[in-house]
Every structure is written in C-alpha cells, then in structure tokens.
Design a protein around this motif. Structure first.
Motif, PDB file in Angstrom:
ATOM      1  N   LYS A  42      -3.732  -0.771  -8.116  1.00  0.00           N
ATOM      2  CA  LYS A  42      -5.069  -0.186  -7.975  1.00  0.00           C
ATOM      3  C   LYS A  42      -4.925   1.160  -7.277  1.00  0.00           C
ATOM      4  CE  LYS A  42      -7.012  -4.804  -7.307  1.00  0.00           C
ATOM      5  NZ  LYS A  42      -7.725  -5.697  -6.372  1.00  0.00           N
ATOM      6  N   ILE A  43      -5.895   2.032  -7.463  1.00  0.00           N
ATOM      7  CA  ILE A  43      -5.958   3.299  -6.738  1.00  0.00           C
ATOM      8  C   ILE A  43      -7.396   3.533  -6.306  1.00  0.00           C
ATOM      9  CG2 ILE A  43      -6.319   4.695  -8.813  1.00  0.00           C
ATOM     10  CD1 ILE A  43      -4.823   6.987  -7.426  1.00  0.00           C
ATOM     11  N   ALA A  44      -7.550   4.131  -5.126  1.00  0.00           N
ATOM     12  CA  ALA A  44      -8.868   4.548  -4.649  1.00  0.00           C
ATOM     13  C   ALA A  44      -8.683   5.776  -3.768  1.00  0.00           C
ATOM     14  CB  ALA A  44      -9.548   3.416  -3.872  1.00  0.00           C
ATOM     15  N   ASP A  45      -9.797   6.451  -3.511  1.00  0.00           N
ATOM     16  CA  ASP A  45      -9.735   7.670  -2.712  1.00  0.00           C
ATOM     17  C   ASP A  45      -9.423   7.396  -1.249  1.00  0.00           C
ATOM     18  OD1 ASP A  45     -13.007   7.894  -1.693  1.00  0.00           O
ATOM     19  OD2 ASP A  45     -12.518   6.767  -3.498  1.00  0.00           O
ATOM     20  N   THR A  46      -9.587   6.162  -0.783  1.00  0.00           N
ATOM     21  CA  THR A  46      -9.156   5.745   0.557  1.00  0.00           C
ATOM     22  C   THR A  46      -8.649   4.308   0.470  1.00  0.00           C
ATOM     23  OG1 THR A  46     -11.307   4.835   1.221  1.00  0.00           O
ATOM     24  CG2 THR A  46     -10.924   7.183   1.713  1.00  0.00           C
ATOM     25  N   PHE A  85      -2.479   0.407  -4.381  1.00  0.00           N
ATOM     26  CA  PHE A  85      -2.212  -0.937  -3.878  1.00  0.00           C
ATOM     27  C   PHE A  85      -1.532  -1.728  -4.987  1.00  0.00           C
ATOM     28  CE2 PHE A  85      -3.595  -5.420  -3.203  1.00  0.00           C
ATOM     29  CZ  PHE A  85      -2.844  -5.646  -2.055  1.00  0.00           C
ATOM     30  N   PHE A  86      -0.288  -2.111  -4.737  1.00  0.00           N
ATOM     31  CA  PHE A  86       0.496  -2.888  -5.697  1.00  0.00           C
ATOM     32  C   PHE A  86       0.468  -4.353  -5.270  1.00  0.00           C
ATOM     33  CE2 PHE A  86       2.187   1.380  -5.817  1.00  0.00           C
ATOM     34  CZ  PHE A  86       2.521   1.602  -7.133  1.00  0.00           C
ATOM     35  N   GLU A  87       0.060  -5.221  -6.176  1.00  0.00           N
ATOM     36  CA  GLU A  87       0.141  -6.659  -5.944  1.00  0.00           C
ATOM     37  C   GLU A  87       0.696  -7.275  -7.222  1.00  0.00           C
ATOM     38  OE1 GLU A  87      -3.758  -8.291  -5.128  1.00  0.00           O
ATOM     39  OE2 GLU A  87      -4.686  -7.003  -6.607  1.00  0.00           O
ATOM     40  N   TYR A  91       0.857  -1.179   0.000  1.00  0.00           N
ATOM     41  CA  TYR A  91       0.000   0.000   0.000  1.00  0.00           C
ATOM     42  C   TYR A  91       0.895   1.231   0.000  1.00  0.00           C
ATOM     43  CZ  TYR A  91      -3.918  -2.996   1.340  1.00  0.00           C
ATOM     44  OH  TYR A  91      -4.885  -3.962   1.367  1.00  0.00           O
ATOM     45  N   VAL A  92       0.547   2.222  -0.810  1.00  0.00           N
ATOM     46  CA  VAL A  92       1.272   3.484  -0.838  1.00  0.00           C
ATOM     47  C   VAL A  92       0.226   4.585  -0.689  1.00  0.00           C
ATOM     48  CG1 VAL A  92       2.891   4.950  -2.075  1.00  0.00           C
ATOM     49  CG2 VAL A  92       2.999   2.467  -2.378  1.00  0.00           C
ATOM     50  N   THR A  93       0.324   5.334   0.406  1.00  0.00           N
ATOM     51  CA  THR A  93      -0.710   6.297   0.769  1.00  0.00           C
ATOM     52  C   THR A  93      -0.169   7.716   0.799  1.00  0.00           C
ATOM     53  OG1 THR A  93      -1.766   4.599   2.119  1.00  0.00           O
ATOM     54  CG2 THR A  93      -2.434   6.858   2.527  1.00  0.00           C
ATOM     55  N   GLU A  94      -1.006   8.650   0.366  1.00  0.00           N
ATOM     56  CA  GLU A  94      -0.609  10.052   0.358  1.00  0.00           C
ATOM     57  C   GLU A  94      -0.259  10.522   1.765  1.00  0.00           C
ATOM     58  OE1 GLU A  94      -3.737  12.993  -0.453  1.00  0.00           O
ATOM     59  OE2 GLU A  94      -5.200  11.475   0.088  1.00  0.00           O
TER      60      GLU A  94
END
Length: 191
Positions: free
Chosen positions: A177-181, A170-172, A149-152
């Motif tokens: 993937k990317i989402a607002d949360t 989210f890297f797998e 997970y890589v979060t702002e």
C-alpha cells in the motif's frame, strides 16, 4: 518516471497545498466548511491488518472508491474532490494489478491540496527488490509485526503525519500500500 522525480512532483504539490493552507489560516470561521476532509483515521490506535487466515482477497479490480472507506469517499465528494487513478509504481517500476489514486479538487480553483492512496498485489521477491531500491534511494525501512513500512527520507518530506512520516509504503503478506503519510495507510481497506 523516477522515484526522485515522482517525489518532487508530489512534494511540490504538497508544498503548494501547505502554502495555500498557511495563507488561509487567518481566514474567518465561515471558510471552515470549504476545507478538505482529513485523511486521519478515526482511531489513533488502529493498526493495519492482514487478511485473516482463510479469507481471500477481493475478486473485483480495485478502484479509487473501493480501496478507502465509503465515508471518506463521501467526505471527498462533499467538498468537490475526485480521484485520478494511475498504475501503482515503486521507483518507476509498475506493480501489475495495482492502483494509485490522487484525490483532489481537480475541477475547482487552483489548489494543490491532495491525498494519495494506493494498493497492489505483490509477491515476496518483487517486494524484496522494491524495498532494496527504495532503501538505496534513502528511504527508511521499519519492520513491525504487521509488516514493513518504508518511508521517504525526512529531509525530502513535504508533509508529514503527527509522528513525522511522509509518503509511506506498507508491505504485508501479498500486498503493498502507499499513502501520503504513514497514518493514512490505515484508511486503505482493500486486500
């Protein structure tokens, strides 16, 4: 577009949405049906999962309607929300074969309520480079058994989930993937 500019644009939209929600908080119960659907997964203990061994990724191109559950798409349609698709990018670098979707009521009265979902195929070298660029911009990296997970940065997050996560990648294995949360990552089913 730089990642910082993109975060500012998304952040501004989310900030405005929060202001609208705050202003409406004192409304009457009749206003309740017009609220946007929540992107929160139905099971708080659900975990993202990689494609099981032996299965292949979907063969069709991803769309805004196919990367999230049909029920979520129906909920959004029920309140007048549609999606605007764009190429999947990380720090301004396009990831080929991906899609990033912003769901909102683009035809309704002025409102900046929105949700972001995106998916892209990615090889290990490109994923490593992308994570390095994000980390250089202050994003937090969290390795888990499921993926990375890589979060702002918390100080720039406009909206967060119950655990304080804002916009999250989210890297797998083979995908990002990317989402607002972080919690909204759970809704992305593609791949």
């Amino acid at each position: 577009m730089t990642s910082a500019l993109r975060r500012l644009q998304i952040g501004g939209a989310l900030a405005a949405a929060l202001l609208v929600l705050t202003a409406c908080a004192g409304g009457t119960p009749e206003a309740e049906p017009s609220r946007a659907p929540s992107p929160v997964a139905s099971s708080p203990t659900a975990e993202p999962s990689a494609t099981p061994t032996g299965e292949t990724a979907p063969t069709a191109d991803p769309t805004c309607e196919s990367i999230i559950p049909e029920s979520t798409v129906a909920d959004y349609a029920g309140v007048g929300w549609t999606a605007q698709a764009s190429p999947f990018t990380i720090t301004g670098e396009e990831v080929a074969g991906g899609i990033e979707c912003v769901w909102a009521n683009f035809d309704g009265p002025a409102s900046d309520q929105l949700h972001i979902y995106g998916w892209a195929p990615i090889d290990d070298a490109t994923a490593d480079e992308a994570r390095e660029r994000l980390q250089a911009e202050g994003w937090t990296i969290e390795d888990t058994p499921e993926g990375v997970y890589v979060t702002e940065p918390a100080e720039t997050a406009v909206a967060t989930d119950e655990n304080g996560y804002g916009i999250t990648y989210f890297f797998e294995a083979g995908t990002v993937k990317i989402a607002d949360t972080k919690q909204s990552i759970l809704l992305i089913e593609w791949g």
